[in-house]
Design a protein around this motif. Structure first.
Motif, PDB file in Angstrom:
ATOM      1  N   UNK A   1       0.831  -1.200   0.000  1.00  0.00           N
ATOM      2  CA  UNK A   1       0.000   0.000   0.000  1.00  0.00           C
ATOM      3  C   UNK A   1       0.873   1.259   0.000  1.00  0.00           C
ATOM      4  N   UNK A   2       1.932   1.238   0.801  1.00  0.00           N
ATOM      5  CA  UNK A   2       2.822   2.392   0.859  1.00  0.00           C
ATOM      6  C   UNK A   2       3.485   2.632  -0.494  1.00  0.00           C
ATOM      7  N   UNK A   3       3.912   1.565  -1.149  1.00  0.00           N
ATOM      8  CA  UNK A   3       4.554   1.723  -2.455  1.00  0.00           C
ATOM      9  C   UNK A   3       3.556   2.204  -3.512  1.00  0.00           C
ATOM     10  N   UNK A   4       2.297   1.801  -3.380  1.00  0.00           N
ATOM     11  CA  UNK A   4       1.271   2.329  -4.300  1.00  0.00           C
ATOM     12  C   UNK A   4       1.111   3.832  -4.105  1.00  0.00           C
ATOM     13  N   UNK A   5       1.136   4.275  -2.841  1.00  0.00           N
ATOM     14  CA  UNK A   5       1.030   5.711  -2.566  1.00  0.00           C
ATOM     15  C   UNK A   5       2.207   6.462  -3.171  1.00  0.00           C
ATOM     16  N   UNK A   6       3.389   5.880  -3.037  1.00  0.00           N
ATOM     17  CA  UNK A   6       4.577   6.526  -3.588  1.00  0.00           C
ATOM     18  C   UNK A   6       4.468   6.648  -5.101  1.00  0.00           C
ATOM     19  N   UNK A   7       4.013   5.587  -5.758  1.00  0.00           N
ATOM     20  CA  UNK A   7       3.870   5.603  -7.213  1.00  0.00           C
ATOM     21  C   UNK A   7       2.843   6.638  -7.668  1.00  0.00           C
ATOM     22  N   UNK A   8       1.865   6.898  -6.790  1.00  0.00           N
ATOM     23  CA  UNK A   8       0.835   7.879  -7.151  1.00  0.00           C
ATOM     24  C   UNK A   8       1.238   9.310  -6.784  1.00  0.00           C
ATOM     25  N   UNK A   9       2.473   9.477  -6.290  1.00  0.00           N
ATOM     26  CA  UNK A   9       2.983  10.822  -6.038  1.00  0.00           C
ATOM     27  C   UNK A   9       2.933  11.301  -4.605  1.00  0.00           C
ATOM     28  N   UNK A  10       2.688  10.398  -3.653  1.00  0.00           N
ATOM     29  CA  UNK A  10       2.631  10.779  -2.239  1.00  0.00           C
ATOM     30  C   UNK A  10       4.057  11.053  -1.728  1.00  0.00           C
ATOM     31  N   UNK A  11       4.414  12.317  -1.588  1.00  0.00           N
ATOM     32  CA  UNK A  11       5.782  12.684  -1.212  1.00  0.00           C
ATOM     33  C   UNK A  11       6.104  12.311   0.238  1.00  0.00           C
ATOM     34  N   UNK A  12       5.108  12.410   1.126  1.00  0.00           N
ATOM     35  CA  UNK A  12       5.330  12.049   2.526  1.00  0.00           C
ATOM     36  C   UNK A  12       5.618  10.551   2.651  1.00  0.00           C
ATOM     37  N   UNK A  13       4.843   9.720   1.956  1.00  0.00           N
ATOM     38  CA  UNK A  13       5.091   8.278   1.982  1.00  0.00           C
ATOM     39  C   UNK A  13       6.485   7.965   1.440  1.00  0.00           C
ATOM     40  N   UNK A  14       6.886   8.658   0.382  1.00  0.00           N
ATOM     41  CA  UNK A  14       8.218   8.438  -0.197  1.00  0.00           C
ATOM     42  C   UNK A  14       9.313   8.802   0.792  1.00  0.00           C
ATOM     43  N   UNK A  15       9.113   9.902   1.530  1.00  0.00           N
ATOM     44  CA  UNK A  15      10.109  10.331   2.508  1.00  0.00           C
ATOM     45  C   UNK A  15      10.202   9.332   3.662  1.00  0.00           C
ATOM     46  N   UNK A  16       9.073   8.857   4.164  1.00  0.00           N
ATOM     47  CA  UNK A  16       9.067   7.890   5.266  1.00  0.00           C
ATOM     48  C   UNK A  16       9.747   6.592   4.842  1.00  0.00           C
ATOM     49  N   UNK A  17       9.478   6.157   3.617  1.00  0.00           N
ATOM     50  CA  UNK A  17      10.069   4.904   3.125  1.00  0.00           C
ATOM     51  C   UNK A  17      11.584   5.047   2.994  1.00  0.00           C
ATOM     52  N   UNK A  18      12.016   6.216   2.508  1.00  0.00           N
ATOM     53  CA  UNK A  18      13.457   6.455   2.398  1.00  0.00           C
ATOM     54  C   UNK A  18      14.083   6.516   3.780  1.00  0.00           C
ATOM     55  N   UNK A  19      13.382   7.126   4.730  1.00  0.00           N
ATOM     56  CA  UNK A  19      13.880   7.182   6.108  1.00  0.00           C
ATOM     57  C   UNK A  19      13.989   5.773   6.693  1.00  0.00           C
ATOM     58  N   UNK A  20      13.016   4.899   6.362  1.00  0.00           N
ATOM     59  CA  UNK A  20      13.077   3.516   6.817  1.00  0.00           C
ATOM     60  C   UNK A  20      14.344   2.843   6.296  1.00  0.00           C
ATOM     61  N   UNK A  21      14.638   3.032   5.007  1.00  0.00           N
ATOM     62  CA  UNK A  21      15.835   2.445   4.411  1.00  0.00           C
ATOM     63  C   UNK A  21      17.103   3.004   5.055  1.00  0.00           C
ATOM     64  N   UNK A  22      17.124   4.314   5.282  1.00  0.00           N
ATOM     65  CA  UNK A  22      18.290   4.942   5.905  1.00  0.00           C
ATOM     66  C   UNK A  22      18.528   4.380   7.297  1.00  0.00           C
ATOM     67  N   UNK A  23      17.466   4.213   8.080  1.00  0.00           N
ATOM     68  CA  UNK A  23      17.632   3.704   9.433  1.00  0.00           C
ATOM     69  C   UNK A  23      18.130   2.261   9.429  1.00  0.00           C
ATOM     70  N   UNK A  24      17.662   1.458   8.480  1.00  0.00           N
ATOM     71  CA  UNK A  24      18.167   0.077   8.370  1.00  0.00           C
ATOM     72  C   UNK A  24      19.662   0.099   8.065  1.00  0.00           C
ATOM     73  N   UNK A  25      20.058   0.948   7.110  1.00  0.00           N
ATOM     74  CA  UNK A  25      21.474   1.047   6.756  1.00  0.00           C
ATOM     75  C   UNK A  25      22.309   1.507   7.947  1.00  0.00           C
TER      76      UNK A  25
END
Length: 361
Positions: A257-281
């Motif tokens: 669902x989050x990736x669908x939001x990102x594909x539809x242009x949801x900038x906040x969802x994209x930022x949160x997902x990138x933050x998730x990746x950064x925290x894992x790294x």
């Protein structure tokens, strides 16, 4: 020699059972327990005979005779003073599971169920890679709080099983490798594996936020919230586990669902997902600092590792520092079976539980 194993994985709302011939699964069942089913049993341990009977009934339906079994392996419980690997379920371990667990949890029934099946048959019963397995180095236990000593708390079963799988794919032994394993699930934990021993770990409340957990924060902020008068202790614990992370930030922990939001242009969802990746790294980076020699690889595993978008961003952060491999998913039944199989084949030495033993130094 051929071995047939019964695998038992009790959870709060189900009991998963499987039969393996060697490393091949021949039957599997997830038996669901509703609140109504469990209502007649005042305590967790009162459920033992009920759950055993259900598994016996399923084995009968499958036409699998108990006399064909070589061993029974149960999910490891929340047990104090143990290391990773397999333990024989003897009187001492049974007493601990019943009377002295760290806390009550359905997985504590794993060893008890295994013994209930194995003892009448005269075959061994084991548990394998319990969550509370602790092999931290002495220096990894020290904290800046005099009153607090760190213990290991991570997804031991899947982390070690995936590390074994990766080593075998290379024709090598897990015990000869240095690995960092990031288990990406509802909770995220990251562990440092040095030649067969988990020497340090980041637990799901001390590292990256995850689908429903808040992860680590500046402690002063948390202290302020705890004493703000806005939240009870129960509510704060929910913020840490269950109502934190992506659930709190986006109102969902469904990555599709989050990736669908990102594909539809949801900038906040994209930022949160990138933050998730950064925290894992960043969590992986913390574990890289545990080694005094080069590591062989970082492994991304667990359910979230199925997201190529998320793992791709994590790899972007890490690929210039270390080799990163993705082995998605989590198969607890297979992990338990393969652990039991290694014991039966003599590839691993099984441990005996000693109630008064100290943690590994």
């Amino acid at each position: 020699m051929s071995y047939r194993l019964l695998i038992l994985n009790p959870g709060s709302t189900s009991t998963k059972a499987a039969v393996y011939d060697g490393d091949r699964q021949v039957a599997m069942k997830s038996i669901v327990h509703t609140n109504q089913d469990l209502a007649p049993y005042p305590t967790l341990y009162d459920q033992l005979d009920y759950r055993v009977a259900l598994v016996r009934g399923w084995l009968g339906q499958e036409g699998i005779g108990l006399s064909t079994l070589s061993a029974v392996v149960g999910r490891g419980g929340i047990i104090p003073n143990i290391v990773a690997g397999g333990y024989v379920v003897d009187d001492n371990l049974v007493d601990c599971l019943r009377n002295y667990p760290v806390f009550d949890h359905a997985s504590n029934l794993g060893g008890l169920m295994a013994r209930a099946f194995a003892q009448p048959l005269g075959i061994p019963a084991y548990i394998y890679d319990a969550v509370t397995s602790d092999e931290l180095l002495p220096e990894a236990r020290v904290t800046g709080f005099k009153e607090v000593t760190r213990t290991s708390f991570c997804h031991v079963l899947n982390a070690r099983a995936t590390a074994h799988k990766y080593a075998e794919a290379l024709g090598r032994k897990y015990e000869d490798m240095n690995l960092v394993v990031a288990h990406l699930g509802g909770g995220i934990s990251i562990s440092a594996h040095s030649r067969g021993r988990i020497i340090d770990s980041v637990s799901d409340d001390a590292g990256p936020f995850s689908p429903d957990r808040s992860g680590s924060l500046n402690m002063l902020y948390v202290v302020d919230l705890c004493y703000s008068g806005k939240y009870t202790k129960k509510e704060m614990l929910k913020k840490l586990r269950g109502e934190g992370g992506m659930s709190a930030l986006l109102g969902t922990h469904d990555c599709q669902e989050i990736e669908r939001r990102i594909e539809s242009g949801d900038e906040w969802a994209a930022l949160v997902y990138k933050a998730q990746a950064l925290q894992i790294a960043k969590g992986v980076g913390i574990m890289l600092g545990c080694f005094t020699e080069l590591i062989d690889a970082v492994i991304l595993t667990g359910g979230l590792a199925n997201s190529k978008k998320l793992t791709g961003m994590v790899i972007d952060y890490l690929h210039n520092l270390v080799k990163v491999v993705v082995i998605p998913g989590e198969n607890e039944m297979e992990a338990l079976a393969l652990g039991g199989l290694r014991i039966l084949r003599g590839e691993e030495t099984v441990h005996t539980f000693h109630p008064a033993c100290a943690l590994v130094p």
